[in-house]
Write a protein that holds these residues in place. Structure first.
Motif, PDB file in Angstrom:
ATOM      1  N   MET A  83       0.850  -1.193   0.000  1.00  0.00           N
ATOM      2  CA  MET A  83       0.000   0.000   0.000  1.00  0.00           C
ATOM      3  C   MET A  83       0.885   1.242   0.000  1.00  0.00           C
ATOM      4  SD  MET A  83      -2.920  -1.225   2.738  1.00  0.00           S
ATOM      5  CE  MET A  83      -1.790  -1.207   4.123  1.00  0.00           C
ATOM      6  N   HIS A  84       0.674   2.084  -0.976  1.00  0.00           N
ATOM      7  CA  HIS A  84       1.399   3.351  -1.075  1.00  0.00           C
ATOM      8  C   HIS A  84       0.403   4.512  -1.046  1.00  0.00           C
ATOM      9  CE1 HIS A  84       5.217   1.449  -1.942  1.00  0.00           C
ATOM     10  NE2 HIS A  84       4.722   0.822  -2.984  1.00  0.00           N
ATOM     11  N   SER A  85       0.939   5.709  -0.808  1.00  0.00           N
ATOM     12  CA  SER A  85       0.126   6.938  -0.836  1.00  0.00           C
ATOM     13  C   SER A  85      -1.124   6.780   0.017  1.00  0.00           C
ATOM     14  CB  SER A  85      -0.250   7.290  -2.279  1.00  0.00           C
ATOM     15  OG  SER A  85       0.891   7.455  -3.073  1.00  0.00           O
ATOM     16  N   LEU A  86      -0.944   6.284   1.209  1.00  0.00           N
ATOM     17  CA  LEU A  86      -2.092   6.000   2.072  1.00  0.00           C
ATOM     18  C   LEU A  86      -2.830   7.270   2.444  1.00  0.00           C
ATOM     19  CD1 LEU A  86      -0.464   3.176   4.154  1.00  0.00           C
ATOM     20  CD2 LEU A  86      -2.633   2.989   2.933  1.00  0.00           C
ATOM     21  N   LYS A  87      -4.149   7.132   2.523  1.00  0.00           N
ATOM     22  CA  LYS A  87      -5.033   8.233   2.834  1.00  0.00           C
ATOM     23  C   LYS A  87      -5.750   7.955   4.151  1.00  0.00           C
ATOM     24  CE  LYS A  87      -5.990   8.837  -2.117  1.00  0.00           C
ATOM     25  NZ  LYS A  87      -7.065   8.903  -3.143  1.00  0.00           N
ATOM     26  N   LEU A  88      -6.309   9.018   4.733  1.00  0.00           N
ATOM     27  CA  LEU A  88      -7.060   8.848   5.979  1.00  0.00           C
ATOM     28  C   LEU A  88      -8.160   7.808   5.809  1.00  0.00           C
ATOM     29  CD1 LEU A  88      -7.421  12.585   7.072  1.00  0.00           C
ATOM     30  CD2 LEU A  88      -5.764  10.903   7.898  1.00  0.00           C
ATOM     31  N   GLU A  89      -8.792   7.816   4.639  1.00  0.00           N
ATOM     32  CA  GLU A  89      -9.924   6.914   4.402  1.00  0.00           C
ATOM     33  C   GLU A  89      -9.510   5.463   4.188  1.00  0.00           C
ATOM     34  OE1 GLU A  89      -9.216   9.757   2.807  1.00  0.00           O
ATOM     35  OE2 GLU A  89      -9.641   9.607   0.647  1.00  0.00           O
ATOM     36  N   ASP A  90      -8.213   5.191   4.174  1.00  0.00           N
ATOM     37  CA  ASP A  90      -7.750   3.802   4.108  1.00  0.00           C
ATOM     38  C   ASP A  90      -7.729   3.148   5.490  1.00  0.00           C
ATOM     39  OD1 ASP A  90      -5.371   4.857   1.657  1.00  0.00           O
ATOM     40  OD2 ASP A  90      -7.229   3.754   1.297  1.00  0.00           O
ATOM     41  N   THR A  91      -7.983   3.921   6.521  1.00  0.00           N
ATOM     42  CA  THR A  91      -8.021   3.375   7.873  1.00  0.00           C
ATOM     43  C   THR A  91      -9.117   2.329   7.993  1.00  0.00           C
ATOM     44  OG1 THR A  91      -7.147   5.392   8.878  1.00  0.00           O
ATOM     45  CG2 THR A  91      -8.451   3.931  10.296  1.00  0.00           C
ATOM     46  N   ALA A  92      -8.738   1.141   8.421  1.00  0.00           N
ATOM     47  CA  ALA A  92      -9.684   0.026   8.513  1.00  0.00           C
ATOM     48  C   ALA A  92      -8.960  -1.187   9.076  1.00  0.00           C
ATOM     49  CB  ALA A  92     -10.249  -0.318   7.129  1.00  0.00           C
ATOM     50  N   VAL A  93      -9.746  -2.192   9.401  1.00  0.00           N
ATOM     51  CA  VAL A  93      -9.187  -3.517   9.650  1.00  0.00           C
ATOM     52  C   VAL A  93      -9.127  -4.231   8.297  1.00  0.00           C
ATOM     53  CG1 VAL A  93      -9.426  -5.715  10.834  1.00  0.00           C
ATOM     54  CG2 VAL A  93     -10.114  -3.599  11.978  1.00  0.00           C
ATOM     55  N   TYR A  94      -7.966  -4.748   7.974  1.00  0.00           N
ATOM     56  CA  TYR A  94      -7.756  -5.426   6.702  1.00  0.00           C
ATOM     57  C   TYR A  94      -7.747  -6.932   6.924  1.00  0.00           C
ATOM     58  CZ  TYR A  94      -6.796  -1.076   4.294  1.00  0.00           C
ATOM     59  OH  TYR A  94      -6.923   0.178   3.726  1.00  0.00           O
ATOM     60  N   TYR A  95      -8.544  -7.620   6.113  1.00  0.00           N
ATOM     61  CA  TYR A  95      -8.709  -9.061   6.239  1.00  0.00           C
ATOM     62  C   TYR A  95      -8.218  -9.753   4.968  1.00  0.00           C
ATOM     63  CZ  TYR A  95     -11.960  -7.865   9.998  1.00  0.00           C
ATOM     64  OH  TYR A  95     -12.534  -7.371  11.139  1.00  0.00           O
ATOM     65  N   CYS A  96      -7.556 -10.860   5.170  1.00  0.00           N
ATOM     66  CA  CYS A  96      -7.176 -11.730   4.069  1.00  0.00           C
ATOM     67  C   CYS A  96      -8.207 -12.854   3.994  1.00  0.00           C
ATOM     68  CB  CYS A  96      -5.790 -12.300   4.332  1.00  0.00           C
ATOM     69  SG  CYS A  96      -5.141 -13.385   3.050  1.00  0.00           S
ATOM     70  N   LYS A  97      -8.538 -13.250   2.776  1.00  0.00           N
ATOM     71  CA  LYS A  97      -9.529 -14.307   2.600  1.00  0.00           C
ATOM     72  C   LYS A  97      -9.088 -15.291   1.539  1.00  0.00           C
ATOM     73  CE  LYS A  97     -14.336 -15.258   1.419  1.00  0.00           C
ATOM     74  NZ  LYS A  97     -15.562 -14.731   0.762  1.00  0.00           N
ATOM     75  N   ARG A  98      -9.175 -16.560   1.875  1.00  0.00           N
ATOM     76  CA  ARG A  98      -9.083 -17.605   0.862  1.00  0.00           C
ATOM     77  C   ARG A  98     -10.459 -17.692   0.201  1.00  0.00           C
ATOM     78  NH1 ARG A  98      -8.640 -23.929   2.295  1.00  0.00           N
ATOM     79  NH2 ARG A  98     -10.917 -23.696   2.333  1.00  0.00           N
ATOM     80  N   GLU A  99     -10.531 -17.450  -1.074  1.00  0.00           N
ATOM     81  CA  GLU A  99     -11.814 -17.462  -1.752  1.00  0.00           C
ATOM     82  C   GLU A  99     -12.328 -18.893  -1.920  1.00  0.00           C
ATOM     83  OE1 GLU A  99     -13.703 -15.011  -2.337  1.00  0.00           O
ATOM     84  OE2 GLU A  99     -12.329 -13.360  -1.931  1.00  0.00           O
ATOM     85  N   PRO A 100     -13.632 -19.049  -1.918  1.00  0.00           N
ATOM     86  CA  PRO A 100     -14.194 -20.397  -2.039  1.00  0.00           C
ATOM     87  C   PRO A 100     -14.019 -20.955  -3.443  1.00  0.00           C
ATOM     88  CG  PRO A 100     -15.934 -18.768  -2.061  1.00  0.00           C
ATOM     89  CD  PRO A 100     -14.672 -18.028  -1.760  1.00  0.00           C
TER      90      PRO A 100
END
Length: 118
Positions: A83-100
């Motif tokens: 992630m580059h050029s991060l913005k205030l609105e990028d604030t979040a919990v980030y989850y990784c998912k194995r897709e079904p």
């Protein structure tokens, strides 16, 4: 036992960079599409980026195109989100998912907090 474990989150200033990692265990990463989602306070979880298991097809949300890059290292059973050029609105919990797949359920990690603040 299937495991998906995120790491690399933290506090960063606007304009900064972070690299998230998603370590997979208990399955062959190469067989699955993998995704990063995020959920900000009071908002629904949204898909940020996805990488397919064949030929490296990609998807990015419009809000992160040109700033985020998803990649995978099947030999290390790890998926990354640069992630580059991060913005205030990028604030979040980030989850990784194995897709079904037609034969296997999807699987979520526990998430890693990314906070963009000055």
């Amino acid at each position: 036992q299937v495991q998906v474990v995120e790491s690399g989150g933290g506090l960063v200033q606007p304009g900064g960079s972070l690299r998230l990692s998603c370590a997979a265990a208990g399955f062959n990463l190469a067989d699955y599409a993998m995704s990063w989602y995020r959920q900000a306070p009071g908002k629904e979880r949204e898909l940020v980026a996805r990488i397919s298991n064949f030929r490296g097809g990609f998807y990015y949300a419009d809000s992160v195109k040109g700033r985020f890059t998803i990649s995978r290292d099947n030999a290390k059973n790890t998926v990354y989100l640069q992630m580059h050029s991060l913005k205030l609105e990028d604030t979040a919990v980030y989850y990784c998912k194995r897709e079904p797949t037609p034969f296997r359920n999807g699987y979520w990690g526990q998430g890693t907090q990314v906070t963009v603040s000055s």
